[in-house]
Design an enzyme around this catalytic site. Sequence first.
Site, PDB file in Angstrom:
ATOM      1  N   GLU B  81       0.842  -1.192   0.000  1.00  0.00           N
ATOM      2  CA  GLU B  81       0.000   0.000   0.000  1.00  0.00           C
ATOM      3  C   GLU B  81       0.879   1.246   0.000  1.00  0.00           C
ATOM      4  OE1 GLU B  81      -2.262  -0.335   3.759  1.00  0.00           O
ATOM      5  OE2 GLU B  81      -0.998   1.345   4.320  1.00  0.00           O
ATOM      6  N   CYS B 113      -3.167  -4.672   4.034  1.00  0.00           N
ATOM      7  CA  CYS B 113      -2.049  -5.503   4.500  1.00  0.00           C
ATOM      8  C   CYS B 113      -2.002  -6.907   3.905  1.00  0.00           C
ATOM      9  CB  CYS B 113      -2.080  -5.604   6.021  1.00  0.00           C
ATOM     10  SG  CYS B 113      -1.877  -4.023   6.832  1.00  0.00           S
ATOM     11  N   HIS B 235      -1.857 -12.310  10.605  1.00  0.00           N
ATOM     12  CA  HIS B 235      -1.497 -10.905  10.396  1.00  0.00           C
ATOM     13  C   HIS B 235      -1.302 -10.247  11.761  1.00  0.00           C
ATOM     14  CE1 HIS B 235      -0.922  -7.018   8.916  1.00  0.00           C
ATOM     15  NE2 HIS B 235      -2.051  -6.538   9.413  1.00  0.00           N
ATOM     16  N   LYS B 240      -0.492  -7.796  19.936  1.00  0.00           N
ATOM     17  CA  LYS B 240      -1.575  -8.334  20.766  1.00  0.00           C
ATOM     18  C   LYS B 240      -2.608  -9.131  19.963  1.00  0.00           C
ATOM     19  CE  LYS B 240      -4.040  -5.197  22.544  1.00  0.00           C
ATOM     20  NZ  LYS B 240      -4.552  -3.966  23.126  1.00  0.00           N
ATOM     21  N   ARG B 244      -4.177 -12.982  20.493  1.00  0.00           N
ATOM     22  CA  ARG B 244      -5.569 -13.208  20.894  1.00  0.00           C
ATOM     23  C   ARG B 244      -6.315 -14.077  19.884  1.00  0.00           C
ATOM     24  NH1 ARG B 244      -9.559  -8.318  21.302  1.00  0.00           N
ATOM     25  NH2 ARG B 244      -7.739  -7.284  22.178  1.00  0.00           N
ATOM     26  N   ASN B 267       4.466  -3.240  12.572  1.00  0.00           N
ATOM     27  CA  ASN B 267       3.577  -3.798  11.561  1.00  0.00           C
ATOM     28  C   ASN B 267       4.114  -3.466  10.169  1.00  0.00           C
ATOM     29  OD1 ASN B 267       1.488  -4.629   9.942  1.00  0.00           O
ATOM     30  ND2 ASN B 267       0.002  -3.120  10.670  1.00  0.00           N
ATOM     31  N   SER B 297      -7.219  -4.722   5.488  1.00  0.00           N
ATOM     32  CA  SER B 297      -8.380  -3.881   5.790  1.00  0.00           C
ATOM     33  C   SER B 297      -9.165  -3.608   4.520  1.00  0.00           C
ATOM     34  CB  SER B 297      -7.923  -2.559   6.408  1.00  0.00           C
ATOM     35  OG  SER B 297      -7.434  -2.798   7.695  1.00  0.00           O
TER      36      SER B 297
END
Lengths: 132, 352
Positions: B81, B113, B235, B240, B244, B267, B297
């Site tokens: 991007e 991404c 990704h 965090k 998760r 990232n 996204s």
Amino acid sequence: MAVARFWRENASRYNLIGTKCGVCERVYFPPRSVCPTCHRASIGKMEPFKLKGEGEVLTFSIVHEAPSQMEMQKPYVIAIVEMDEGVRITGQIIDAELDDVAIGMKVRTTLRKVSDEGDAGVIHYGYKFMPL
Amino acid sequence: MDVGIVSYGAYIPRYRIVPQEIGKVWGTDGESMGRGLYILSKSVPGPDEDVITISVEAARGSLRRCNVDPKQIGAIYVGSESHPYAVKPTSSIVAEAIEASPNMTAADFEFACKAGTAAIQCCLGLVGSGMIKYGMAIGADTSQGAPGDALEYSASAGGAAFLLGSEDIIAKINRTVSYTTDTPDFWRREGQDYPSHGGRFTGEPAYFKHITAAAKRLLDVMETSPSDYDHAVFHQPNGKFPVRVSKQLGFNEQQIETGLLTPSIGNTYSGAVPLGLASILDVAEPGDRIFAVAYGSGAGSDAFDITVTDAIKDLRLEAAPTIKELVERKKFIDYATYAKYMNKIKLKEAVE
């Protein structure tokens, strides 16, 4: 308009394509159409020759007063590198601390932005040297 | 026909900035921000680096590791991007720089991404159908976060290149599935310098929903469960989220450890899952099974089921830097230097 002038040299700037004299086997970079040693005998015998991209620093200088295109990178190192094939090339040394750059340091080429023609212009890419 | 990864290479710029340094400038507690995101430092591109230079370095590394003639590469796709040009492909410059051109096709991909994994899928299709012998898929970014925005703590730079083919594959891609919806969680309009995002909307309805859906679809299709895999990579917009989502799906910490790079480098956007996968391949043994899910996204997820083959032993790993070496090759910079390198300082137009 420098677009064509730079584009013409892409093979050399991206991939270190020089020439080798078919008579005396000397390697030249940037490429030459006639061998300065063999003169007329070399006409038609200059073959494209790709350098491996590795060499060692022959001498270098730290630039503190930079041209406008290099303002963001000063102080930076410009070196003459003797390539494994014997030919000597001038280029920037990157990704090394100034104190670590030394004569005899082994380096290899990598592709980086060399300059651009302003925010709306073409970006020029070419070889620079990084520590091996 | 088995189709998969023949070789791979990666690149991460050596500059790093820590969250404390960013927080200091904007009057926020950078340390707690970094802890909250689980990002200890992020990579920053040098002033002469961009997606093209990162892609070329990664692609050249992949070619040094194998014996493939670049002229046999039939397609090069670069997902990013942050392509340096809005019009003028990154991929044609990469093709020229690895001496693959001119008898080939090339294009630039963009899907936030996950553009890099979309490129992998296209190459798989072209190789699998017999249209090309080898395809080069690259995911790379020099991502932007607006000064002071939460994204500034994570948006970093790096990329990886995968050479895909059907002969001498080091990792077979058993299957890939995707999950795509219209979800406006993160975007950048044409001409804008920095992206915008929906804050917490980027979480549950976006990242978690798409990754979980694609992952479950793949597990269903393959009739596998998380325990069947040796490694998993998801990704990683921060440190965090992938932890998760992996727990939600039933993967454990050991499975995601090797592919989790965001805590050290931030990232890398289109480079994130490709770099995580490269990190896993750096240490993988024949027979290892890998589960990889990218997220972009806008929004979508690409999931991959991969099996490492015996041929990985023949790959010249030492011919290009490993992810561990790239992560450890670092120089910390302050915010002022970062701002200069990232073009965040308004300059007087240079006069030649």
